[in-house]
Every structure is written in structure tokens, then in C-alpha cells.
Motif scaffolding. Sequence first.
Motif, PDB file in Angstrom:
ATOM      1  N   THR A   9       0.814  -1.211   0.000  1.00  0.00           N
ATOM      2  CA  THR A   9       0.000   0.000   0.000  1.00  0.00           C
ATOM      3  C   THR A   9       0.850   1.266   0.000  1.00  0.00           C
ATOM      4  N   THR A  10       1.959   1.247   0.713  1.00  0.00           N
ATOM      5  CA  THR A  10       2.844   2.407   0.818  1.00  0.00           C
ATOM      6  C   THR A  10       4.161   2.081   0.142  1.00  0.00           C
ATOM      7  N   SER A  11       4.765   3.071  -0.512  1.00  0.00           N
ATOM      8  CA  SER A  11       6.071   2.829  -1.128  1.00  0.00           C
ATOM      9  C   SER A  11       6.969   4.047  -0.932  1.00  0.00           C
ATOM     10  N   VAL A  12       8.265   3.780  -0.858  1.00  0.00           N
ATOM     11  CA  VAL A  12       9.293   4.807  -0.695  1.00  0.00           C
ATOM     12  C   VAL A  12      10.419   4.484  -1.657  1.00  0.00           C
ATOM     13  N   GLY A  13      10.889   5.470  -2.388  1.00  0.00           N
ATOM     14  CA  GLY A  13      12.030   5.292  -3.285  1.00  0.00           C
ATOM     15  C   GLY A  13      13.291   5.820  -2.630  1.00  0.00           C
ATOM     16  N   LEU A  14      14.339   4.995  -2.572  1.00  0.00           N
ATOM     17  CA  LEU A  14      15.610   5.393  -1.980  1.00  0.00           C
ATOM     18  C   LEU A  14      16.746   5.054  -2.941  1.00  0.00           C
ATOM     19  N   ASP A  15      17.779   5.895  -2.956  1.00  0.00           N
ATOM     20  CA  ASP A  15      18.977   5.617  -3.735  1.00  0.00           C
ATOM     21  C   ASP A  15      19.922   4.797  -2.872  1.00  0.00           C
ATOM     22  N   ILE A  16      20.202   3.558  -3.279  1.00  0.00           N
ATOM     23  CA  ILE A  16      21.110   2.706  -2.526  1.00  0.00           C
ATOM     24  C   ILE A  16      22.263   2.282  -3.421  1.00  0.00           C
ATOM     25  N   ASP A  17      23.352   1.843  -2.797  1.00  0.00           N
ATOM     26  CA  ASP A  17      24.536   1.404  -3.521  1.00  0.00           C
ATOM     27  C   ASP A  17      24.479  -0.104  -3.719  1.00  0.00           C
ATOM     28  N   ILE A  18      24.938  -0.543  -4.889  1.00  0.00           N
ATOM     29  CA  ILE A  18      25.029  -1.977  -5.139  1.00  0.00           C
ATOM     30  C   ILE A  18      26.417  -2.284  -5.687  1.00  0.00           C
ATOM     31  N   PHE A  19      26.885  -3.497  -5.430  1.00  0.00           N
ATOM     32  CA  PHE A  19      28.105  -3.984  -6.053  1.00  0.00           C
ATOM     33  C   PHE A  19      27.747  -4.358  -7.481  1.00  0.00           C
ATOM     34  N   ILE A  20      28.623  -4.068  -8.423  1.00  0.00           N
ATOM     35  CA  ILE A  20      28.323  -4.424  -9.811  1.00  0.00           C
ATOM     36  C   ILE A  20      29.309  -5.465 -10.311  1.00  0.00           C
ATOM     37  N   ALA A  21      28.892  -6.166 -11.340  1.00  0.00           N
ATOM     38  CA  ALA A  21      29.731  -7.164 -12.013  1.00  0.00           C
ATOM     39  C   ALA A  21      29.646  -6.887 -13.505  1.00  0.00           C
ATOM     40  N   GLY A  22      30.271  -7.729 -14.292  1.00  0.00           N
ATOM     41  CA  GLY A  22      30.276  -7.531 -15.727  1.00  0.00           C
ATOM     42  C   GLY A  22      28.906  -7.643 -16.366  1.00  0.00           C
ATOM     43  N   ASN A  23      28.027  -8.466 -15.795  1.00  0.00           N
ATOM     44  CA  ASN A  23      26.709  -8.696 -16.352  1.00  0.00           C
ATOM     45  C   ASN A  23      25.721  -7.694 -15.753  1.00  0.00           C
ATOM     46  N   LYS A  24      25.133  -6.834 -16.562  1.00  0.00           N
ATOM     47  CA  LYS A  24      24.213  -5.813 -16.058  1.00  0.00           C
ATOM     48  C   LYS A  24      22.911  -6.407 -15.537  1.00  0.00           C
ATOM     49  N   ASP A  25      22.550  -7.598 -15.962  1.00  0.00           N
ATOM     50  CA  ASP A  25      21.308  -8.221 -15.519  1.00  0.00           C
ATOM     51  C   ASP A  25      21.451  -8.903 -14.161  1.00  0.00           C
ATOM     52  N   SER A  26      22.651  -8.869 -13.590  1.00  0.00           N
ATOM     53  CA  SER A  26      22.880  -9.583 -12.341  1.00  0.00           C
ATOM     54  C   SER A  26      22.660  -8.706 -11.109  1.00  0.00           C
ATOM     55  N   ALA A  27      22.046  -7.536 -11.239  1.00  0.00           N
ATOM     56  CA  ALA A  27      21.849  -6.630 -10.095  1.00  0.00           C
ATOM     57  C   ALA A  27      21.006  -7.270  -9.000  1.00  0.00           C
ATOM     58  N   LEU A  28      20.102  -8.155  -9.370  1.00  0.00           N
ATOM     59  CA  LEU A  28      19.259  -8.816  -8.372  1.00  0.00           C
ATOM     60  C   LEU A  28      20.066  -9.807  -7.543  1.00  0.00           C
ATOM     61  N   ALA A  29      21.075 -10.427  -8.120  1.00  0.00           N
ATOM     62  CA  ALA A  29      21.846 -11.451  -7.419  1.00  0.00           C
ATOM     63  C   ALA A  29      22.962 -10.868  -6.546  1.00  0.00           C
ATOM     64  N   LEU A  30      23.350  -9.627  -6.773  1.00  0.00           N
ATOM     65  CA  LEU A  30      24.453  -9.034  -6.037  1.00  0.00           C
ATOM     66  C   LEU A  30      23.962  -8.348  -4.765  1.00  0.00           C
ATOM     67  N   PRO A  31      24.838  -8.215  -3.753  1.00  0.00           N
ATOM     68  CA  PRO A  31      24.427  -7.555  -2.508  1.00  0.00           C
ATOM     69  C   PRO A  31      24.142  -6.064  -2.708  1.00  0.00           C
ATOM     70  N   TRP A  32      23.126  -5.581  -2.019  1.00  0.00           N
ATOM     71  CA  TRP A  32      22.782  -4.167  -2.018  1.00  0.00           C
ATOM     72  C   TRP A  32      23.151  -3.611  -0.659  1.00  0.00           C
ATOM     73  N   ILE A  33      23.693  -2.406  -0.621  1.00  0.00           N
ATOM     74  CA  ILE A  33      24.118  -1.779   0.625  1.00  0.00           C
ATOM     75  C   ILE A  33      23.066  -0.745   1.030  1.00  0.00           C
ATOM     76  N   ILE A  34      22.485  -0.944   2.207  1.00  0.00           N
ATOM     77  CA  ILE A  34      21.483  -0.013   2.722  1.00  0.00           C
ATOM     78  C   ILE A  34      22.088   0.675   3.941  1.00  0.00           C
ATOM     79  N   LYS A  35      22.198   1.992   3.884  1.00  0.00           N
ATOM     80  CA  LYS A  35      22.804   2.754   4.978  1.00  0.00           C
ATOM     81  C   LYS A  35      21.833   2.883   6.144  1.00  0.00           C
TER      82      LYS A  35
END
Length: 127
Positions: free
Chosen positions: A44-70
Motif C-alpha cells: 500500500t505504501t512505497s518509498v524510493g531510496l537511492d542505494i549502492d550496489i556492487f556491480i559485475a560484468g553482467n548488467k542483468d545480475s543486479a538482483l543477485a548481487l548484494p545491495w548496501i542499505i545505509k
Amino acid sequence: MQIIHLQPVEFLYKLYLEYRGRLPFETINLARMQTMNINFTNGTTSVGLDIDIFIAGNKDSALALPWIIKKEQVDTLTQTFASGNSIKGSKDYYLLDNDPLSLSLSNGRKLVLKKKSRNSVLVQVNK
């Protein structure tokens, strides 16, 4: 100034780019980090935040890589989804990977964050 530790091959490539007159940190991402806007929602409620993610060579792998939430972003989530309760503990950041991240709140409940898609996270407050 940010200190970035480079592997020997990356360091040589950085030197080569500097020799050629290019800006290496604008040409290639030596830090292997990227900022993405992620939508946190509970249905019902949503919030958009800019978070940092580790990247790899494959751009489609963002879901599999760790996301850093401050910690500040987690505080924003608790204000929005958990009626202003605070998180127990004092970490500066949290890693969200493929497993749900469960954070204990001051009222005894748990704030659970789970990756839903490439740019959204499901937020639940459990007992």
C-alpha cells in the motif's frame, strides 16, 4: 578523498588511461559500485531510496548481487513502515542479498526486507 584499493591489472589500466589523457574513474568503474533508485513497498505504501550496489560484468545480475542499505535509509524505512520504531543495534550499513534481511525493532517486532525484482524490495513488519 576516497581511497580505492586496486588490483595490479586495474592499476596498470588506470595508469595507461592517465597516460592517454583520459580520466580513468570516469572511463571505467574501478570502485565496482553503482547507485540505483530502489522502490521499497509493503503493498500500500512505497518509498524510493537511492542505494549502492556492487556491480559485475553482467548488467542483468543486479538482483543477485548484494545491495548496501545505509543506517539513515533504514531509519527512513522504519519511520515509514514501522510507525517510528527504531532498529536495535548500531550498524552503519546493512547488506541485502538474496536472503531476506530481518531487523529487530524496539517494540519487539521485526522489519523484514526481501528483494522482489531488479529495482524493488518488499517490506514486512512481523511479530
